[in-house]
Write a protein that holds these residues in place. Structure first.
Motif, PDB file in Angstrom:
ATOM      1  N   SER A 167     -10.808   1.967 -36.985  1.00 22.30           N
ATOM      2  CA  SER A 167     -10.841   2.997 -35.937  1.00 22.30           C
ATOM      3  C   SER A 167     -10.526   4.365 -36.547  1.00 22.30           C
ATOM      4  N   THR A 168     -11.267   5.371 -36.101  1.00 21.22           N
ATOM      5  CA  THR A 168     -11.105   6.708 -36.695  1.00 21.22           C
ATOM      6  C   THR A 168     -11.073   7.771 -35.614  1.00 21.22           C
ATOM      7  N   LYS A 169     -10.111   8.677 -35.736  1.00 21.56           N
ATOM      8  CA  LYS A 169     -10.073   9.833 -34.825  1.00 21.56           C
ATOM      9  C   LYS A 169     -10.023  11.090 -35.687  1.00 21.56           C
ATOM     10  N   ILE A 170     -10.854  12.072 -35.330  1.00 21.44           N
ATOM     11  CA  ILE A 170     -10.864  13.340 -36.080  1.00 21.44           C
ATOM     12  C   ILE A 170     -10.547  14.469 -35.108  1.00 21.44           C
ATOM     13  N   VAL A 171      -9.539  15.262 -35.445  1.00 15.97           N
ATOM     14  CA  VAL A 171      -9.129  16.365 -34.559  1.00 15.97           C
ATOM     15  C   VAL A 171      -8.889  17.628 -35.386  1.00 15.97           C
ATOM     16  N   VAL A 187     -10.667  16.838 -30.065  1.00 12.60           N
ATOM     17  CA  VAL A 187     -11.212  15.630 -30.700  1.00 12.60           C
ATOM     18  C   VAL A 187     -12.683  15.828 -31.067  1.00 12.60           C
ATOM     19  N   TYR A 188     -13.026  15.517 -32.314  1.00 18.06           N
ATOM     20  CA  TYR A 188     -14.425  15.612 -32.774  1.00 18.06           C
ATOM     21  C   TYR A 188     -15.054  14.241 -32.957  1.00 18.06           C
ATOM     22  N   GLN A 189     -14.232  13.233 -33.144  1.00 18.40           N
ATOM     23  CA  GLN A 189     -14.731  11.867 -33.175  1.00 18.40           C
ATOM     24  C   GLN A 189     -13.590  10.944 -32.786  1.00 18.40           C
ATOM     25  N   ASP A 190     -13.902   9.919 -32.007  1.00 18.08           N
ATOM     26  CA  ASP A 190     -12.885   8.926 -31.641  1.00 18.08           C
ATOM     27  C   ASP A 190     -13.594   7.598 -31.525  1.00 18.08           C
ATOM     28  N   ASP A 191     -13.513   6.837 -32.603  1.00 22.43           N
ATOM     29  CA  ASP A 191     -14.278   5.604 -32.674  1.00 22.43           C
ATOM     30  C   ASP A 191     -13.301   4.441 -32.784  1.00 22.43           C
ATOM     31  N   THR A 192     -13.257   3.609 -31.747  1.00 26.85           N
ATOM     32  CA  THR A 192     -12.299   2.500 -31.761  1.00 26.85           C
ATOM     33  C   THR A 192     -13.014   1.215 -32.147  1.00 26.85           C
ATOM     34  N   ALA A 193     -12.497   0.567 -33.171  1.00 32.70           N
ATOM     35  CA  ALA A 193     -13.085  -0.706 -33.597  1.00 32.70           C
ATOM     36  C   ALA A 193     -12.293  -1.858 -32.974  1.00 32.70           C
ATOM     37  N   ASP A 194     -12.963  -2.992 -32.759  1.00 33.73           N
ATOM     38  CA  ASP A 194     -12.316  -4.149 -32.125  1.00 33.73           C
ATOM     39  C   ASP A 194     -11.574  -4.998 -33.150  1.00 33.73           C
ATOM     40  N   GLU A 195     -10.557  -5.727 -32.640  1.00 31.29           N
ATOM     41  CA  GLU A 195      -9.846  -6.658 -33.520  1.00 31.29           C
ATOM     42  C   GLU A 195     -10.743  -7.805 -33.937  1.00 31.29           C
ATOM     43  N   LEU A 207     -20.380  14.489 -40.014  1.00 32.76           N
ATOM     44  CA  LEU A 207     -20.717  13.581 -41.120  1.00 32.76           C
ATOM     45  C   LEU A 207     -20.516  12.125 -40.695  1.00 32.76           C
ATOM     46  N   MET A 208     -19.374  11.848 -40.075  1.00 32.42           N
ATOM     47  CA  MET A 208     -19.074  10.462 -39.650  1.00 32.42           C
ATOM     48  C   MET A 208     -20.079  10.007 -38.602  1.00 32.42           C
ATOM     49  N   SER A 255     -23.101  11.001 -38.290  1.00 35.68           N
ATOM     50  CA  SER A 255     -24.405  10.765 -38.914  1.00 35.68           C
ATOM     51  C   SER A 255     -24.427   9.395 -39.604  1.00 35.68           C
ATOM     52  N   PHE A 256     -23.266   8.970 -40.180  1.00 31.76           N
ATOM     53  CA  PHE A 256     -23.207   7.613 -40.767  1.00 31.76           C
ATOM     54  C   PHE A 256     -23.379   6.569 -39.665  1.00 31.76           C
ATOM     55  N   ALA A 257     -22.691   6.826 -38.528  1.00 35.63           N
ATOM     56  CA  ALA A 257     -22.720   5.836 -37.441  1.00 35.63           C
ATOM     57  C   ALA A 257     -24.129   5.639 -36.907  1.00 35.63           C
ATOM     58  N   GLU A 258     -24.938   6.719 -36.954  1.00 38.41           N
ATOM     59  CA  GLU A 258     -26.302   6.620 -36.413  1.00 38.41           C
ATOM     60  C   GLU A 258     -27.264   5.935 -37.383  1.00 38.41           C
ATOM     61  N   GLN A 259     -26.876   5.819 -38.677  1.00 34.17           N
ATOM     62  CA  GLN A 259     -27.804   5.254 -39.679  1.00 34.17           C
ATOM     63  C   GLN A 259     -28.033   3.760 -39.468  1.00 34.17           C
TER      64      GLN A 259
END
Ligand code: FAD
Length: 386
Positions: free
Chosen positions: A79-83, A89-97, A379-380, A382-386
């Motif tokens: 999970s990544t948050k960029i502020v 907040v510019y990105q808030d991506d929560t990954a599952d367990e 940047l993050m 753009s990776f997520a969309e690839q």
């Protein structure tokens, strides 16, 4: 004629050296690993690492340890948050367990857990603890004699430098030295974060928060042992850490001075400093020149940070060290001649490590650029969309 009878010594029991030893051992080889520290518990191993599919995880697969890794890694740690400094907040991506298909890309593992996984996979007599290598001197045009601080020596057919940033073996093939990267960091820890700082723990989430602005940053990672490890990062001259005149060894006196460096940053970000409850560690970040190469020399080679030390801004160093270990092992296993094996490994490694070192340097510049949070978010995404 294969290389099974050759004496192979690996200097350093980091992720690179241990992966090399494991892959060789699985193929019937008997490498020895000489480690300067007295035992596996001598030193705290540091923070959490994300292992990528095409490097760290690939190496673990070649080592027969990928399934064991999946048992102990933290998928939600991705999970990544960029502020920015205001908390925007510019990105808030929560990954599952529980991993979905896309969540195998960069699961996290604490460095100690990874090291234990690798150490426990080796035969007990593989690691010689308390063997700090001082130098390797040529015996003839193929073999080297290793000299250790404890007075012992060993003559080997191949010495592999896996001894990190300030390698004692590197000078045998290269004049390059690790140089200050222009970035300094101060590490703080919030132990038992869920109980000690529940609000901050909720804000941080299970992964990493990057707060970037004004050519500096607060980078915070939830670790598997329940601590939040915080790196304050600064683009600054070599003497910056001393120039601050901060008593790092007296955390309660140091913290107000550190907060003052982030005086106009949001309250929730300042809490990463005020909530710290452990030692404070200042460190300069060093790197080798991008695309570091050398003329191959019989009987010696480098892997990991010894070969291509880079800043942590692409999270690549441990991943590459492990890939190097696996690639060198495969090359030794698949070639009849040791020198050819080393050369083939080096040529392949120069290419992939050079590309990653260039990307890492770009990332480092981005982290401390104007509008860094917005740019990293783009940047993050753009990776997520690839
Ligand atoms: C703050 C920070 C954060 C990082 N975050 C990440 C990340 O998220 N992801 C990532 O992939 N990488 C990260 N890295 C980089 C990563 O830590 C290194 O690239 C990686 O550990 C290199 O592995 P290695 O096996 O080459 O060397 P090391 O891990 O440095 O291991 C070297 C070993 O050699 C031993 N040794 C040293 N000298 C001698 C000697 N003379 N004789 C005998 N033994 C010796 C040491 O005790 C050590 O055990 C980070 C680095 C830093 C500084």
């Amino acid at each position: 004629m294969n290389n099974l009878s050759k004496r192979i010594a690996i200097i350093g029991a980091g992720p690179g050296g241990l992966t090399l030893a494991r892959v060789l051992q699985e193929a019937g080889y008997n490498p020895v690993v000489y480690e300067g520290e007295a035992s596996r518990n001598e030193r705290q191993q540091g923070g959490t690492l994300d292992l990528e599919t095409d490097s760290g995880q690939k190496a673990l697969q070649l080592a027969g340890l990928l399934e064991s890794f999946y048992q102990v890694c933290r998928f939600e740690g991705q999970s990544t948050k960029i502020v920015d400094k205001s908390g925007k907040v510019y990105q808030d991506d929560t990954a599952d367990e529980v991993p979905g298909e896309d969540h195998y890309s960069r699961p996290e593992i604490d460095r100690t857990v990874l090291r234990d996984l690798l150490l426990d996979s080796l035969r007990p007599d593989t690691i010689q603890w308390g063997y700090k290598c001082l130098e390797a001197t040529p015996v003839d045009d193929h073999r080297f004699e290793l000299h250790f601080e404890n007075g012992k020596t060993d003559v080997v057919d191949l010495v592999v430098a896996a001894d990190g940033a300030f390698s004692r073996i590197r000078p045998l093939v290269s004049e390059e030295k690790a140089e200050y990267s222009g970035v300094s960091m101060i590490e703080l820890n919030i132990l038992d974060a869920a109980n000690e700082s529940p609000e901050l723990t909720a804000y941080n989430g299970p992964g990493t928060v990057y707060a970037l602005d004004d050519h500096k940053g607060i980078m915070a990672q939830m670790n598997g042992d329940g601590r939040i490890r915080v790196y304050l990062g600064f683009q600054a001259g070599r003497d910056f850490l001393e120039s601050l005149d901060i008593p790092y060894d007296e955390p309660e006196k140091a913290k107000p001075k550190l907060v003052a460096l982030f005086a106009d940053w949001a309250d929730e970000l300042q809490k990463y400093i005020t909530s710290a409850n452990d030692v404070i560690t200042p460190r300069r970040i060093y790197m080798l020149p991008v695309s570091h190469t050398w003329e191959s020399r019989a009987g010696v080679t480098l892997i990991g940070d010894a070969a291509h030390l880079m800043s942590p801004f692409a999270g690549a160093g441990a991943n590459l060290a492990m890939l190097d270990g696996a690639e060198l092992a495969l090359s030794i296993i698949n070639n009849d001649d040791l020198d050819t094996a080393v050369r083939q490994y080096e040529l392949k490694m120069f290419e992939y490590a050079g590309a990653t070192a260039a990307e890492t340097k770009e990332n480092m510049e981005l982290f401390f650029s104007d509008n860094a949070a917005a740019r990293l978010g783009e940047l993050m995404n753009s990776f997520a969309e690839q």
